[in-house]
Design an enzyme around this catalytic site. Structure first.
Site, mmCIF file in Angstrom:
data_model
loop_
_atom_site.group_PDB
_atom_site.id
_atom_site.type_symbol
_atom_site.label_atom_id
_atom_site.label_comp_id
_atom_site.label_asym_id
_atom_site.label_seq_id
_atom_site.Cartn_x
_atom_site.Cartn_y
_atom_site.Cartn_z
ATOM 1 N N HIS A 113 13.078 3.823 3.200
ATOM 2 C CA HIS A 113 12.238 4.908 3.717
ATOM 3 C C HIS A 113 13.022 5.826 4.650
ATOM 4 C CE1 HIS A 113 9.287 1.878 2.476
ATOM 5 N NE2 HIS A 113 8.400 2.849 2.399
ATOM 6 N N GLU A 123 6.089 8.786 -10.109
ATOM 7 C CA GLU A 123 6.831 9.992 -9.748
ATOM 8 C C GLU A 123 7.355 10.760 -10.954
ATOM 9 O OE1 GLU A 123 6.733 7.401 -6.149
ATOM 10 O OE2 GLU A 123 7.113 7.071 -8.288
#
Length: 658
Positions: free
Chosen positions: A464, A397
């Site tokens: 998540h 990322e």
């Protein structure tokens, strides 16, 4: 030290000597000023000049270089006036950052130099993005990025090289191995014999150079740059050198054994090249004296000129305005035709419109290519727009956000997808310290949208399901948006892509396939910073966003007897203070509802603002209704209890009881 002039004539060698000598003499002046107390800090590159100078001269003037704080020779070799550099170092208003940053923490499009931030490694990913823009545009350019041996331990180093290797990006990654990261010697920094050996692990070429030999550096870097312009690929270069001064002057050098200084002083790049030129009869003692006398006079004059430059004048309005690239959104109204779309499909439609409207827009993310993304939002994009602009990324990322900024620097737009908003932690530094601060620091836009699939309701657990918007609403320089309906999801995404500033775009996963709505066809935009009034009432105002909007609507449908003004913020930075104030004044009672946890959630900022600016209109305390101050549990029972939805009824009863 062995020099090989090859086919260089005397004039070329003399020019190299002058270019090498000048930064050394500037540094010597800086050390005098430091002892005099006229400057406060200096990061010395004495002993390392051959690397900065030789590599810079090997690059074309339109090719980007990303140096570090010991690379004065990069800036002087690109002919940046010393008056301008000195103004930067002294925090003058005429410096590159107007007094907002120091040292070489700046960039300049005029000279195609992109400076570092203090975190050392992130600039390597920017080089990837810059090179990617050149690659897509079919420009035969190379990009040069510096790092130190200490920074090779950072994840950014490995991520950037891996991405460059996978994408065959024309980047020269240059390691200046000077023996010490501040006080930590190389034997405590890494275990491998040579850092260049790491090239093999990434499947790229690597070579080691004598970093103190100006001709060796210049000739080899010229060769490599020429090669990767024609055959794009990354190359890792390790230049061996030594830091003759401290990390910065205040830290000293007591931790360095004396024998190392004794060895390396004999390898001084300036003195050795000077001796070589004397032996070749290119220069003589008179030539040297004349050059040094001229440089000394110029340096003295430029330094004093910069000292007399004006100091910044503090102005809050100017400072706030300069957090963002100048841009006034012109809202594009939708056409009449509308189509019923799921929330997810509205995002897809927004991305497609953006890709069609801007041929310089690149989308990057994990699995977004042929697979279509974890949620299939980009399904079919590769076939329509090609793999150059729809790019599957390695799982890194930080490098991808940094590459997005690099694309922006080199004339492109970028949309970066976080597979889940939770994973943004791995790219956090690039967002809050690079994207957010770039324009404020040196006036460069950061034309990047970061898509953030967010939120709970699916039993996905602690990694998540987080609502992490408050991490970014706290960070000046970022715009943060959070649509609750398909119409806004499409229009707000197109507005975010259009905006040349960094936008964090939250999209709720629970709404992807559970919510539909009429969405205008074609291109239109929703105003960033403008809230919507969904219901008009008299007893209570509920201010919310994202999934909280639907919780509130469901509750109000079950309780038609309660007269409520419902505000959907849509944008969290900037947020619509005028609409909020009017709603508060109309009802006198306020609940701020959000999915994020209670403590330090974005609702706390709104509550504080209302208390400060609307206190006299309140008939009850401002109440926050938020989720439990824990991590998000996976169990459906525990998740339902955790979420603010379960607490809304009691919150309404409480505030109406006043």
């Amino acid at each position: 030290m062995q020099f090989d002039r090859k086919d260089k004539d005397d004039a070329e060698l003399l020019a190299l000597y002058k270019t090498l000598l000048y930064p050394r003499m500037v540094e010597e002046k800086m050390l005098i000023l430091l002892r005099q107390g006229r400057i406060g800090k200096w990061f010395s590159g004495i002993g390392q000049e051959a690397i900065a100078v030789g590599s810079t001269l090997a690059m074309q003037s339109d090719e980007y270089i990303l140096p570090m704080h010991r690379n004065l020779g990069v800036f002087t070799s690109r002919n940046i006036p010393l008056t301008k550099l000195m103004a930067q170092w002294q925090g003058k208003v005429t410096g590159f950052t107007k007094g907002r940053d120091r040292s070489f923490h700046f960039g300049t499009q005029d000279y195609k130099i992109i400076g570092m931030i203090s975190h050392l490694g992130p600039q390597m990913a920017l080089a990837d993005g810059i090179a990617l823009a050149d690659l897509i545009a079919n420009k035969k350019n190379a990009t040069l990025v510096f790092t130190g041996e200490g920074a090779t331990s950072e994840g950014d180093f490995h991520e950037a090289i891996n991405v460059a290797a996978v994408w065959n990006l024309p980047v020269i990654f240059l390691i200046e191995n000077n023996g010490y990261g501040l006080s930590t010697p190389t034997n405590e920094q890494y275990k491998c014999k040579n850092l260049v050996d790491r090239a093999l692990g990434y499947g790229i070429e690597g070579l080691q150079l004598d970093g103190n030999n100006i001709l060796a550096v210049y000739d080899k870097l010229s060769e490599l740059a020429s090669s990767i312009r024609e055959n794009p690929r990354p190359i890792l270069v390790e230049c061996l050198t030594f830091r003759m001064r401290g990390h910065e002057e205040a830290s000293g050098t007591k931790y360095v054994p004396q024998h190392l200084f004794d060895e390396w002083v004999k390898k001084d790049p300036v003195q050795n090249f000077e001796n070589y030129l004397l032996s070749e009869n290119v220069i003589n003692e008179d030539t040297i004296a004349t050059i040094k006398s001229k440089f000394k006079a110029e340096i003295e004059a430029d330094v004093e000129f910069a000292f007399n430059e004006p100091e910044p004048i503090a102005n809050d309005v100017t400072e706030l305005d300069d957090m963002f690239y100048p841009y006034q959104q012109q809202v594009v109204a939708p056409v009449e035709a509308k189509t019923e779309l799921r929330y997810l499909d509205a995002i897809t439609a927004g991305l497609k419109e953006g890709m069609q409207r801007y041929d310089n827009l690149v989308i990057m993310g994990q699995d977004i290519g042929e697979y279509g993304g974890a949620f299939k939002i980009t399904d079919g994009f590769v076939a329509q727009f090609g793999k150059a602009r729809v790019r599957n990324t390695p799982i890194c990322e930080s490098a991808i956000v940094g590459a997005g900024l690099g694309l922006s620097i080199n004339g492109y737009k970028a949309v970066v997808e976080m597979q889940f908003a939770d994973f943004v932690t791995c790219g956090f530094n690039q967002i809050v310290n690079n994207l957010a601060k770039t324009h404020y620091r040196w006036g460069e836009k950061a034309d990047v949208v970061v898509r953030m699939p967010t939120g709970a309701g699916t039993g996905a657990g602690p990694f998540h399901s987080q609502s992490n918007e408050a991490w970014f609403t706290k960070t000046p320089g970022l715009k943060v948006v959070y649509p609750a309906f398909p119409h806004d999801a499409k229009g707000l995404l197109m507005a975010a892509i259009e905006d040349p500033n960094p936008v964090i775009y939250f999209e709720h996963k629970y709404l992807y396939r559970s919510l539909t709505g009429l969405v205008p066809d074609g291109y239109y935009t929703v105003e960033i910073g403008k809230a919507n009034i969904l219901k008009q009432g008299e007893q209570l105002t509920i201010i919310t966003y994202g999934l909280g909007v639907h919780w509130a609507l469901a509750y109000l449908n079950q309780h038609p007897e309660i007269s409520v003004t419902l505000v959907d913020l849509i944008s969290l930075q900037p947020w619509d203070k005028e609409t909020v104030a009017n709603a508060v004044k109309a009802t006198g009672r306020v609940i701020i509802l959000h999915e994020d946890t209670l403590s330090s959630g974005f609702g706390a900022e709104i509550a504080a603002w209302i208390a400060e600016h609307c206190f006299e209109y309140l008939d009850a305390p401002v109440l926050r209704c938020a989720s439990l101050d824990t991590a998000i549990p996976m169990s459906k029972v525990l998740e339902d209890s955790f979420l603010a939805k379960s607490k809304l009824g009691k919150a309404v009863e409480k505030v109406l009881a006043y």
